[in-house]
Design a protein around this motif. Structure first.
Motif, PDB file in Angstrom:
ATOM      1  N   VAL A 645       0.869  -1.175   0.000  1.00  0.00           N
ATOM      2  CA  VAL A 645       0.000   0.000   0.000  1.00  0.00           C
ATOM      3  C   VAL A 645       0.906   1.225   0.000  1.00  0.00           C
ATOM      4  CG1 VAL A 645      -1.682   1.339   1.311  1.00  0.00           C
ATOM      5  CG2 VAL A 645      -1.912  -1.145   1.161  1.00  0.00           C
ATOM      6  N   VAL A 665      -7.380   3.075  -0.318  1.00  0.00           N
ATOM      7  CA  VAL A 665      -5.926   3.004  -0.387  1.00  0.00           C
ATOM      8  C   VAL A 665      -5.484   2.784  -1.828  1.00  0.00           C
ATOM      9  CG1 VAL A 665      -5.760   2.076   1.960  1.00  0.00           C
ATOM     10  CG2 VAL A 665      -5.867   0.494   0.007  1.00  0.00           C
ATOM     11  N   ILE A 667      -2.799   0.514  -3.982  1.00  0.00           N
ATOM     12  CA  ILE A 667      -1.948  -0.667  -3.926  1.00  0.00           C
ATOM     13  C   ILE A 667      -1.061  -0.664  -5.166  1.00  0.00           C
ATOM     14  CG2 ILE A 667      -1.894  -3.187  -3.754  1.00  0.00           C
ATOM     15  CD1 ILE A 667      -4.852  -3.040  -2.848  1.00  0.00           C
ATOM     16  N   VAL A 680      -5.349  -7.395   1.732  1.00  0.00           N
ATOM     17  CA  VAL A 680      -5.072  -6.020   2.142  1.00  0.00           C
ATOM     18  C   VAL A 680      -5.845  -5.742   3.424  1.00  0.00           C
ATOM     19  CG1 VAL A 680      -6.904  -5.122   0.654  1.00  0.00           C
ATOM     20  CG2 VAL A 680      -5.063  -3.604   1.378  1.00  0.00           C
TER      21      VAL A 680
END
Length: 990
Positions: A645, A665, A667, A680
């Protein structure tokens, strides 16, 4: 004022043409008038008037009714002409650059042109003159200093032009008393010592907004943003009688509509500006404008061209006719030239500053025309949104049109949309040198927290032999911005011109920011070759970072930087300074062009995790410039599995955050193989982790945005630490798996204070490890809670330093500070540690002391600072009050105590919690401000040690997860501490 033709007669003539030639889209002039010359002495003999220091925001650009049709228009996906990757040809650094003006006019309207020995610079509403080395020889002066018709005129929107066919400078502005267009023509090529002819051309009752002037063989042509709702029948384009203006005689003007045009409120067409050694033939002066199919009445994105033929012997025989429409069949790719439904606030800046006007619906100045032996070329640009399915992303759509015979049709020779990365690019100005090379200057902007770019001025370009549709040069910087734009108004344009003395040197003038000051920067650069024989390596396109083998092909890009064609070029490469591989490129490579060459000898790059430095070079025997022969690049044999991330994109600090906030987020795949089904997770403070899976496929080197389905409860006021990470099985680089972000749920965010007009508020702040300088003035509030420092409460007293931009002769500018010690998101009176301290002078550090309470709670807390003029509305010591003039900023501090020992922390301060996460996974959290490395051990009741590991502080304490899935059912002991002292707690494995 002499009026040569009655308006009524002209109107009847216009109606007659429309009735008899509606299908031909042709019109005569709709307005005819004249202006007498008012000669004035040279600037060197005149008393210059200083520019006004009463800075004001220029009224918004005039516009008519917005005609955007929501949902209408193509493309629906990514721009088909998009250049997604920056060019590889090394660009030349600017020859030099200089600040042309510092102002607070909003906007500054940067403009300027080079002549034989001078650069004349203009802005709202003033000018100055430099020599060709960037030395100022005439200081900033009001446009009214020119005298004649310019006397007492400072409305502005100036344009500076050099007419190289007549060796004259032009300075223009508009006037509203009465509505007219003012032109000053130098009486020779020396703008300092030659006199000027000044003219006031009436514009018939409407302000000639946003005027842009160009040179053609039979006149000076001016396009305007005027009569938007009736542009097809009303005066929009003006033609001034150039020949008479150059000798100071009374000059006539004609005004024409743009028959068949569609507009979207504000609009800006452009005339072709002639430059180079040869003037175009008389007549057929082109005017061009874009037509966006998102507008009502436009069925296809296209470029519309009109031709104006002026008959100065019989004015009523002058005509404008729609000449061409260049659409998809002509090579014009669909474009999105409309931002935010036509609004003037479009592009996000760093630090939550106001969104900037993208300057949409505008053919950017200039549209430059040049004649060559077998064709005529014109280059132009305008801003587009490169993808309607994502957040607005500004790129520059540019064109070279060609004409194979005088008066013949124009065709699209090449087009491109320059947006080579995630940053916005806009406010472009484009030109072509005498060798057919194209230079493009523009503004770059990026609001990304990890790579913020304040409005900065850069340039790129391409050579005539380069692949069509590409800006092949590596982007180069003229100046990097220091602050955001404090207002939405930007530009309103930039201005690139060619040096008439050599035809290959570009002079670009644009706007950037330093605090509350707007600055115009001139960058001088050249693309044309400096040598005849000059080759080198510019790139190693293969291999790329990936999971590599023991037999990889090596491909290099050979560039001929010189003018002469080259063949049989010796080339070589080495790996990590090892054996040199020598071969020969036997083909032919014309000047200013490139070719890829693949060596027959492969390379062993097979060690996973290894970085290989590949150095390639050319070895031309008579190379005139060896500085660019060699190119080195590092290629990595990537671990197959490596993701992480890279940012937490949402939520952000705000008011009344809810119990259901989305966590978003980014990635990224750092590894050498595509990855799918990536685990995640995120965690709020020390609460239980939320674990989910990104189920898509993430290619090598790419990233994706992921929003968790499980939302977060941030409803309680205060500060939150959010961490997020990937948990890919077999990830080879766990150190890049995760990131953290701090946000706060605040009871108030006092936005709306004015920190622009006079520089009130805090523009630099320092406390221990926090140093925040050149803080942008935005909405009056700044969120900097991600910046933190430690305050050791045992030291008692601390010093904070602040700087403002406002001189406070009556000591009304004052400063206060709070620390939210009880962490309730409210800054109470008893938490105010500095109260109404005077900041007496501007641009100077001022120091203030404060004392922490001896019992101040350990841990992270919010810190709020405020400064402003207390003589106006708003209570400085009310942390939620909106001040008329001032700023409010939030930071973080962590309170520690160095006098406490490890025994104090572990036995008196720490709280140890062990929680069962399910599936025999346990989580231990030791809440403490102690931050040295500790050890965790697990024993069974027989005293056998089953686990020992190190554990590091995460800022709030120590967090450790462990797996007991293979342990027997029973009672176990966990200890955390140092070897000398620790805390022990029992837990049960079921």
């Amino acid at each position: 004022m002499i009026r040569f033709y009655s308006l009524f007669t002209v109107f009847i003539f216009f109606i007659s043409l429309q009735v008899n030639a509606q299908k031909r889209e042709i019109s005569g002039p709709v307005y005819i008038d004249s202006a007498q010359a008012f000669p004035v002495s040279s600037i060197s003999k005149r008393k210059l008037i200083a520019p006004s220091t009463e800075y004001k925001i220029v009224n918004p650009r005039n516009r008519g009714i917005n005609k955007v049709v929501p949902g209408k228009g193509l493309p629906k996906t990514t721009d088909a002409a998009l250049q997604e990757k920056m060019g590889e040809v090394p660009g030349k650094a600017p020859i030099f650059s200089f600040d042309a003006v510092t102002s607070r006019s909003t906007p500054t309207d940067p403009t300027g042109a080079a002549g034989p020995n001078h650069y004349v610079n203009g802005w709202n509403s003033a000018f100055s003159i430099f020599d060709k080395s960037g030395n100022q020889i005439v200081p900033p002066a009001s446009l009214s200093s020119i005298g004649g018709e310019f006397t007492n005129e400072t409305l502005g929107d100036p344009i500076i032009l050099y007419d190289e066919f007549a060796d004259r400078f032009l300075i223009t502005q508009f006037s509203e008393t009465p509505e007219s267009f003012l032109v000053a023509v130098s009486q020779g090529p020396d703008p300092v010592n030659d006199g000027w002819y000044t003219y006031r051309f009436p514009t018939n009752g409407a302000l000639p907004d946003y005027p842009k002037i160009s040179v053609w063989s039979d006149g000076y042509y001016v396009t305007t943003n005027k009569n938007s709702n009736s542009a097809s029948t009303s005066q929009v384009v003006y033609v001034f009688e150039r020949d008479r203006m150059l000798i100071g005689e009374t000059a006539r003007l004609l005004a024409f509509p743009l028959v068949g045009i569609n507009t979207n409120g504000f609009y800006s067409p452009a005339g072709f500006h002639a430059m180079g050694g040869e003037m175009p033939p008389l007549g057929n002066s082109p005017i061009i404008y874009l037509q966006d199919d998102a507008w009502a009445g436009v069925s296809e994105d296209h470029l519309k061209i009109w031709n104006i033929d002026v008959n100065w012997n019989l004015l009523t025989n002058s005509t404008i006719r729609e000449s061409q429409e260049l659409g998809a069949a002509s090579g014009v790719s669909p474009f999105i030239a409309t931002f935010d439904g036509g609004a003037f606030s479009n592009l996000a800046q760093p630090n939550q500053a106001p969104e900037i006007d993208a300057l949409q619906a505008t053919m950017m100045y200039m549209t430059q025309y040049r004649r060559f032996a077998n064709h005529n070329s014109v280059v132009m640009n305008f801003v587009v949104d490169i993808n309607p399915t994502a957040a607005e992303h500004a790129g520059i759509r540019w064109y070279e049109l060609r004409q194979d015979r005088n008066g013949g049709p124009w065709s699209v020779y090449q087009e491109g949309t320059y947006a080579p990365d995630k940053s916005d690019r806009f406010s472009g100005s484009i030109g072509m040198d005498r060798e057919g090379n194209i230079g493009l200057g523009y503004t770059v902007l990026d609001d990304s927290p990890e790579t913020p770019i304040f409005p900065s001025i850069r340039y790129t370009g391409r050579y005539s032999n380069d692949p069509l549709g590409e800006m092949t040069l590596v982007e180069a910087s003229i100046v990097e911005g220091l602050s955001p734009n404090p207002n939405t108004r930007y530009g309103d344009y930039a201005h690139l011109t060619l040096d008439p003395t050599d035809g290959v040197t570009f002079w670009h003038n644009g706007e950037y920011f330093d605090g509350v000051d707007r600055k115009n920067r001139v960058g001088v650069f050249k693309l044309a070759p400096d040598f005849n024989n000059d080759v080198g390596i510019i790139a190693i396109p293969n291999p790329e970072d990936a999971t590599l083998s023991g037999s990889e092909s090596i491909t290099v890009t050979i560039r001929n930087f010189g003018r002469n064609t080259q063949s049989n070029i010796p080339v070589s490469y080495t790996i990590n300074e090892g054996q040199t591989i020598n071969e020969v490129f036997t083909g032919s490579l014309p000047g200013t062009s490139s070719v890829d060459y693949t060596f027959s000898a492969s390379a062993d790059l097979g060690i996973v995790g290894q970085a290989y430095e590949i150095t390639a070079s050319t070895n031309l025997a008579d190379d005139d410039n060896e500085d660019n022969d060699e190119f080195s690049g590092t290629i990595r044999n990537l671990f197959p599995n490596d993701v992480g991330v890279t940012s937490i994109d949402a939520p952000s600090t705000g008011l009344e955050l809810t119990s259901s906030e989305e966590i978003t987020v980014t990635i990224e795949n750092f590894g050498g193989e595509p990855q799918s089904n990536i685990p995640v997770s995120y965690q709020i403070e020390n609460n239980r982790s939320v674990n989910e899976t990104f189920s898509g496929t993430l290619p090598v080197g790419e990233n994706v945005t992921y929003t968790f389905s499980q939302r977060a409860n941030l409803s309680v006021s205060g500060r939150y630490n959010i961490s997020a990470e990937t948990n890919l099985t077999g990830d080879s680089q766990p150190e890049n798996d995760g990131v953290e972000k701090s946000v706060a749920n605040l009871n108030c965010i006092p936005e709306g204070s004015d920190c622009t007009s006079f520089g009130d508020g805090i523009f630099s702040f320092e406390l221990e490890d926090i140093l925040n300088e050149r803080i942008p003035c935005t909405t009056g509030y700044g969120d900097f809670i991600g910046s933190s420092t430690d305050l050791d409460r045992s030291e008692g007293t601390f010093t904070v330093r602040v700087k403002t931009l406002f001189d406070s002769p009556e000591d009304n500018e004052k400063f206060s500070m709070w620390i939210d010690l009880n962490d309730n998101g409210v800054f109470d009176d008893e938490e105010r540690l500095i109260s109404s301290q005077v900041i007496p002078t501007a641009s100077t550090w001022h120091e203030y002391e404060f004392t922490l309470p001896a019992n101040a709670p350990l841990g992270l807390h919010l810190l709020r600072i405020r400064a402003g003029d207390v003589s106006f509305d708003g209570d400085l010591n009310d942390p939620c009050s909106v001040m008329d003039y001032g700023t409010t900023h939030d930071y973080s501090v962590r309170i520690t105590d160095s006098t406490l020992s490890i025994d104090d922390f572990l036995l008196n301060e720490a709280n140890l919690v062990i929680s069962d996460q399910g599936n025999r996974i346990f989580r231990v959290f030791l809440e403490t401000e102690f931050d040295e490395t500790l050890r965790v051990t697990i024993h069974n009741l027989l005293g056998q040690k089953l686990l020992e590991n190190k554990v590091e502080s995460n800022g709030q304490g120590y967090l450790y997860e462990f797996d007991m899935s293979y342990a027997a059912t029973g009672v176990y002991l966990l200890r955390i501490g140092t070897r000398e002292v620790g805390i022990v707690k029992r837990f049960i494995v079921k």
